[in-house]
Design an enzyme around this catalytic site. Structure first.
Site, PDB file in Angstrom:
ATOM      1  CG  ASP A   1      -1.882   1.194   1.183  1.00 19.07           C
ATOM      2  OD1 ASP A   1      -1.839   2.156   0.467  1.00 19.07           O
ATOM      3  OD2 ASP A   1      -3.040   0.854   1.735  1.00 19.07           O
TER       4      ASP A   1
ATOM      5  CB  ILE B   1       0.485   4.398   8.604  1.00 18.98           C
ATOM      6  CG1 ILE B   1       1.385   3.165   9.008  1.00 18.98           C
ATOM      7  CG2 ILE B   1      -0.519   4.687   9.663  1.00 18.98           C
ATOM      8  CD1 ILE B   1       2.327   3.379  10.095  1.00 18.98           C
ATOM      9  CG  HIS B   2      -4.008   4.682   4.187  1.00 18.45           C
ATOM     10  ND1 HIS B   2      -5.318   4.350   4.153  1.00 18.45           N
ATOM     11  CD2 HIS B   2      -3.021   3.805   3.778  1.00 18.45           C
ATOM     12  CE1 HIS B   2      -5.183   3.125   3.489  1.00 18.45           C
ATOM     13  NE2 HIS B   2      -3.937   2.994   3.067  1.00 18.45           N
ATOM     14  N   GLY B   3      -5.855   5.684   7.056  1.00 16.15           N
ATOM     15  CA  GLY B   3      -7.057   5.401   7.877  1.00 16.15           C
ATOM     16  C   GLY B   3      -7.615   3.915   7.595  1.00 16.15           C
TER      17      GLY B   3
END
Length: 164
Positions: free
Chosen positions: A9, A13-15
């Site tokens: 990804d 780090i995201h929602g």
């Protein structure tokens, strides 16, 4: 070391990662494996600050990730590996890191890449890396969100007549 989840990804780090994938992984720590991110102090700091509550985040070079994986001191650790691209995964697998399943969740469009899905764009080198990972026995799980059905990325490439 037990790898509970390995995911590509490029947003790292995201929602979705903090609220869903970190729970799916149920790991003690997230290890972001990428030389460019490791060498970018600002980005490294921001990613550590974005960690899900109660979860440690390490941003490491590929060399360090491989060394830690093979270090018996960490054999009882559960980890969630995050990658930005399939080439880094292939590098680690070729060096003995045992990744059974690789989740492909986000690879943004850039010049030279073609869109496979809303969230995944590839170039010929990406496709080749996925083919190599497949040959090495890594299951390739194309899912943006955890509730999506699992699809083999090579099947998706073939069914859409995705041109290299």
């Amino acid at each position: 070391m037990q790898i509970t989840l390995a995911r590509i990804d490029d947003r790292l780090i995201h929602g979705q990662v903090t609220t869903v994938w970190s729970k799916v992984a149920n790991a003690q720590r997230i290890i972001i494996c990428n030389d460019d991110v490791f060498n970018d102090e600002v980005r490294r700091t921001l990613l550590r600050q974005a960690a899900p509550p109660g979860m440690k985040v390490n941003v490491v070079s590929l060399e360090k990730a491989v060394a830690v994986y093979h270090n018996p001191q960490y054999q009882d650790e559960t980890v969630f590996y995050l990658f930005t691209n399939p080439h880094d995964v292939l590098t680690m697998v070729r060096q003995g890191v045992q990744i059974a399943t690789l989740n492909i969740g986000g690879m943004a469009w850039r010049p030279g890449k073609k869109q496979l899905t809303k969230a995944v764009s590839l170039d010929p080198q990406d496709i080749q890396a996925f083919r190599e990972l497949d040959k090495l026995g890594v299951k390739l799980d194309l899912r943006v969100v955890a509730s999506d059905p699992s699809v083999n990325i090579l099947d998706k490439i073939n069914e859409t007549a995705f041109c290299e």
